[in-house]
Design an enzyme around this catalytic site. Structure first.
Site, PDB file in Angstrom:
ATOM      1  N   LYS A  86       0.843  -1.208   0.000  1.00  0.00           N
ATOM      2  CA  LYS A  86       0.000   0.000   0.000  1.00  0.00           C
ATOM      3  C   LYS A  86       0.871   1.248   0.000  1.00  0.00           C
ATOM      4  CE  LYS A  86      -1.791   2.676   2.996  1.00  0.00           C
ATOM      5  NZ  LYS A  86      -1.622   3.970   2.258  1.00  0.00           N
ATOM      6  N   GLY A 117       6.999   4.651   8.398  1.00  0.00           N
ATOM      7  CA  GLY A 117       6.169   5.838   8.591  1.00  0.00           C
ATOM      8  C   GLY A 117       6.400   6.408   9.974  1.00  0.00           C
ATOM      9  N   SER A 118       5.365   7.048  10.501  1.00  0.00           N
ATOM     10  CA  SER A 118       5.509   7.730  11.785  1.00  0.00           C
ATOM     11  C   SER A 118       5.530   6.733  12.942  1.00  0.00           C
ATOM     12  CB  SER A 118       4.344   8.705  11.977  1.00  0.00           C
ATOM     13  OG  SER A 118       3.120   7.991  11.981  1.00  0.00           O
ATOM     14  N   THR A 119       6.177   7.125  14.033  1.00  0.00           N
ATOM     15  CA  THR A 119       6.222   6.283  15.230  1.00  0.00           C
ATOM     16  C   THR A 119       4.811   6.061  15.771  1.00  0.00           C
ATOM     17  OG1 THR A 119       8.492   6.840  15.771  1.00  0.00           O
ATOM     18  CG2 THR A 119       7.079   6.219  17.617  1.00  0.00           C
ATOM     19  N   GLU A 120       3.983   7.106  15.681  1.00  0.00           N
ATOM     20  CA  GLU A 120       2.591   6.993  16.161  1.00  0.00           C
ATOM     21  C   GLU A 120       1.854   5.845  15.458  1.00  0.00           C
ATOM     22  OE1 GLU A 120       0.423  10.376  14.835  1.00  0.00           O
ATOM     23  OE2 GLU A 120      -1.480   9.650  15.647  1.00  0.00           O
ATOM     24  N   ILE A 121       1.924   5.816  14.131  1.00  0.00           N
ATOM     25  CA  ILE A 121       1.215   4.762  13.391  1.00  0.00           C
ATOM     26  C   ILE A 121       1.937   3.427  13.545  1.00  0.00           C
ATOM     27  CG2 ILE A 121       0.319   4.048  11.136  1.00  0.00           C
ATOM     28  CD1 ILE A 121      -1.122   6.484  12.289  1.00  0.00           C
ATOM     29  N   GLY A 122       3.252   3.464  13.689  1.00  0.00           N
ATOM     30  CA  GLY A 122       4.003   2.226  13.924  1.00  0.00           C
ATOM     31  C   GLY A 122       3.506   1.494  15.162  1.00  0.00           C
ATOM     32  N   GLU A 128      10.014   0.794  10.454  1.00  0.00           N
ATOM     33  CA  GLU A 128      11.068   1.804  10.270  1.00  0.00           C
ATOM     34  C   GLU A 128      10.389   3.142  10.494  1.00  0.00           C
ATOM     35  OE1 GLU A 128      12.976   4.632   8.925  1.00  0.00           O
ATOM     36  OE2 GLU A 128      12.908   3.767   6.897  1.00  0.00           O
ATOM     37  N   CYS A 182      13.564  10.543   7.372  1.00  0.00           N
ATOM     38  CA  CYS A 182      13.447  10.102   8.768  1.00  0.00           C
ATOM     39  C   CYS A 182      14.781  10.202   9.489  1.00  0.00           C
ATOM     40  CB  CYS A 182      12.880   8.696   8.841  1.00  0.00           C
ATOM     41  SG  CYS A 182      13.708   7.552   7.755  1.00  0.00           S
ATOM     42  N   GLU A 224       9.982  15.152  16.108  1.00  0.00           N
ATOM     43  CA  GLU A 224      10.381  15.102  14.709  1.00  0.00           C
ATOM     44  C   GLU A 224       9.547  16.092  13.901  1.00  0.00           C
ATOM     45  OE1 GLU A 224       9.383  11.495  12.419  1.00  0.00           O
ATOM     46  OE2 GLU A 224      11.402  11.649  11.591  1.00  0.00           O
TER      47      GLU A 224
HETATM   48  P1  ADP Z   1       2.370  10.805   7.820  1.00  0.00           P
HETATM   49  O1  ADP Z   1       1.430  11.224   8.910  1.00  0.00           O
HETATM   50  O2  ADP Z   1       3.625  11.595   7.768  1.00  0.00           O
HETATM   51  O3  ADP Z   1       1.724  10.695   6.479  1.00  0.00           O
HETATM   52  P2  ADP Z   1       1.980   8.069   8.522  1.00  0.00           P
HETATM   53  O4  ADP Z   1       2.755   7.222   9.463  1.00  0.00           O
HETATM   54  O5  ADP Z   1       0.611   8.498   8.933  1.00  0.00           O
HETATM   55  O6  ADP Z   1       2.888   9.331   8.197  1.00  0.00           O
HETATM   56  O7  ADP Z   1       1.844   7.345   7.114  1.00  0.00           O
HETATM   57  C1  ADP Z   1       2.732   6.395   6.586  1.00  0.00           C
HETATM   58  C2  ADP Z   1       1.958   5.300   5.901  1.00  0.00           C
HETATM   59  O8  ADP Z   1       1.114   4.671   6.852  1.00  0.00           O
HETATM   60  C3  ADP Z   1       1.035   5.766   4.767  1.00  0.00           C
HETATM   61  O9  ADP Z   1       1.011   4.774   3.749  1.00  0.00           O
HETATM   62  C4  ADP Z   1      -0.312   5.835   5.462  1.00  0.00           C
HETATM   63  O10 ADP Z   1      -1.405   5.690   4.570  1.00  0.00           O
HETATM   64  C5  ADP Z   1      -0.225   4.645   6.397  1.00  0.00           C
HETATM   65  N1  ADP Z   1      -1.125   4.712   7.552  1.00  0.00           N
HETATM   66  C6  ADP Z   1      -1.572   5.805   8.201  1.00  0.00           C
HETATM   67  N2  ADP Z   1      -2.401   5.446   9.192  1.00  0.00           N
HETATM   68  C7  ADP Z   1      -2.477   4.095   9.192  1.00  0.00           C
HETATM   69  C8  ADP Z   1      -3.179   3.124   9.980  1.00  0.00           C
HETATM   70  N3  ADP Z   1      -3.982   3.483  10.984  1.00  0.00           N
HETATM   71  N4  ADP Z   1      -3.007   1.813   9.686  1.00  0.00           N
HETATM   72  C9  ADP Z   1      -2.199   1.435   8.674  1.00  0.00           C
HETATM   73  N5  ADP Z   1      -1.531   2.298   7.901  1.00  0.00           N
HETATM   74  C10 ADP Z   1      -1.655   3.610   8.140  1.00  0.00           C
HETATM   75 MG    MG Z   2      -0.346  10.249   9.638  1.00  0.00          MG
END
Ligand code: ADP
Ligand code: MG
Length: 497
Positions: free
Chosen positions: A195, A248-253, A270, A304, A401
């Protein structure tokens, strides 16, 4: 051949990829949903893209499962698999101009950067990983079993693909992040649902066409563009996905790690960084200034591992701050397709709000902008390259960040105190050390808790070098031999003789 920016945008609107790739077919979303992608420098529409939802993820996972268990992929020799992966790298280079243009229009980065870094690094990653396909050997082991003192065994390990992999990638290096993820998954014989980020789907979809052209069998790579909360979340939660790899972001990780517990799928992450770049007085200070500027301003600071905390030995502090400020003022900000552009816009309105929010917060907390410090007027999500001073260790700009072209410079005197400050972060992705004293460089390199430590250089990425984070910068490593562990199961086979 497009000659102006608006012609280039029109060409992408007319001919750019728009559907999703499932089981070797280019299809619309099951529900007929679509989303738009725009040029962040102009705001112009680049394409209306099929928007993946939960049902599309289901279809793609079924296709990946079928390709893994029934298709020609797992029966193919490793040598043949390697040759197909190598061919993907060749096709990337054969289409370098087109891919770089797509990347520039969709992400905003200068085309010169896409041509020099994103595209060749992507090709090289496939070439490098192609070689691993034939080298995934297990080992022989002689077990000593206390309760079977007289028994003899022949034992060995097999390394097998982990299975169906979900891969979720960000928007800062759209093609390269797809390559980092797909290369090792293919080398190990996995099948994939990828994705791309909703901000930048175009180059990954074009890569899907090249993967087909290379002869990778149908269903081995499925590409489902869409939003994170829908398509991404469905992929991370899917019970028939064996592993999820996320950048992606640590929050979503953290969210992904929690979601993955449903079926205990394997997880590699990562994530973010707040990397220290450290300049000692005994460094080649001019080279350090140039390296530190590159370390933060490369790719609009949307990296990053950007060196966003600058620590300078006190007696060189003013000189370094002035040097980086001069470098920042010399950066030509503009549309990435214009030849003299050094820095493009931020990728999106959301990212623009995030970065300008941090600039405002910094001003409130007393951080002084020596240069930059605000947005640039006009269409497009442009901000000024910014150098901040007067930052305390507890300030937001030192802790969080920004993911933009903003560096906080701080003086230091004592090396122990410096090492403490450098490690005083939830993140641990990268660091830089500038000194001519090799003992000091190696000692400090071993003290810094980060997955990559640069000495007298910055932002060196190569397929051979493992990349990833300590602490909340992630789990596992990308690239190098290390990444293969993310995609392999190890099986012990024990034969009683
Ligand atoms: P940013 O906020 O800088 O875009 P994200 O970590 O949100 O960074 O996004 C990185 C990737 O993770 C993108 O492909 C985004 O669509 C995906 N993403 C965002 N939220 C979720 C989630 N809840 N579950 C799975 N993937 C997500
Ligand atoms: Mg995001």
């Amino acid at each position: 051949m497009a000659t102006t920016i608006s012609e280039a945008e029109e060409l992408v609107r007319q001919t750019g990829p728009k559907q999703m790739l499932i089981g070797g077919e280019w299809v619309e979303s099951a529900e007929g949903a679509t989303f738009e992608t725009h040029d962040p420098a102009t705001g112009d529409l680049l394409g209306v893209i099929a928007e993946g939802g939960a049902e599309d993820v289901n279809r793609a996972v079924r296709a990946a499962r079928f390709a893994l268990e029934e298709g020609p992929w797992s029966k193919m020799s490793a040598s043949e698999r390697g040759r197909l992966i190598h061919r993907v790298g060749d096709l990337i280079m054969e289409n370098a101009e087109e891919l770089a243009t797509l990347e520039t229009l969709d992400n905003g980065k200068p085309k010169a950067v896409a041509l020099a870094a994103d595209v060749p690094l992507s090709a090289d990653l496939f070439w490098y990983m192609a070689g691993w396909a034939t080298k995934l050997n297990g080992g022989t082991i002689n077990p000593s079993v206390p309760y079977l003192p007289d028994a003899e065994f022949h034992s060995y390990t097999l390394r097998e693909p982990v299975g169906v992999v979900g891969q979720i990638i960000p928007w800062n290096f759209p093609l390269l992040m797809a390559a980092w993820k797909l290369g090792p998954a293919l080398a190990t014989g996995c099948t994939v649902v990828l994705k791309p980020a909703e901000q930048t789907p175009l180059s990954a979809l074009r890569l899907g066409e090249l993967i087909q052209e290379a002869g990778i069998p149908d269903g081995v790579v499925n590409i489902v563009p869409g939003y994170g909360e829908t398509a991404g979340a469905a992929l991370a939660a899917h019970p028939d996905v064996d592993k999820v790899a996320f950048t992606g972001s640590t929050e979503i990780g953290k969210l992904i790690a929690r979601t993955a517990t449903g079926n205990l799928k394997r997880v590699s992450l990562e994530l973010g960084g707040k990397s220290p770049n450290i300049i000692f007085s005994d460094a080649d200070v001019d080279a350090a200034i140039e390296g530190a500027a590159q370390g933060i301003f490369f790719n609009q600071g949307e990296v990053c591992s950007a060196g966003s905390r600058l620590y300078v030995q006190s007696d060189q502090f003013d000189r370094v701050v002035e040097g980086i400020s001069e470098a920042a003022k010399g950066i030509k900000v503009g549309h990435g397709l214009e030849e003299d552009t050094d820095m493009g816009p931020l990728v999106s309105a959301e990212q623009f709000e995030r970065v300008t929010g941090y600039l405002n917060r910094g001003a409130e907390e007393g951080n002084r902008a020596v240069t930059g410090g605000k947005a640039i007027d006009g269409p497009g999500f442009f901000v000024e390259p910014t150098v901040l001073v007067d930052a305390k260790p507890s300030d937001t700009i030192v802790r969080e960040e920004v993911f933009g072209p903003v560096i906080a410079a701080m003086p230091f005197d004592d090396i122990d105190d410096l090492a403490r400050q450098a490690n005083d972060s939830h993140y641990g992705l990268a660091a830089g050390i500038w000194t001519r004293d090799i003992s000091k460089a190696h000692r400090l390199a071993s003290r810094i808790k980060a997955g990559t430590v640069h000495v007298n250089t910055y932002h060196v990425f190569a397929a051979e070098l493992p990349f990833g984070g300590y602490k909340q910068s992630g789990w596992g490593r990308e690239m190098g031999e290390e990444v293969l562990k993310n995609y392999l199961e190890t099986k012990s086979v024990i034969v009683g003789l």
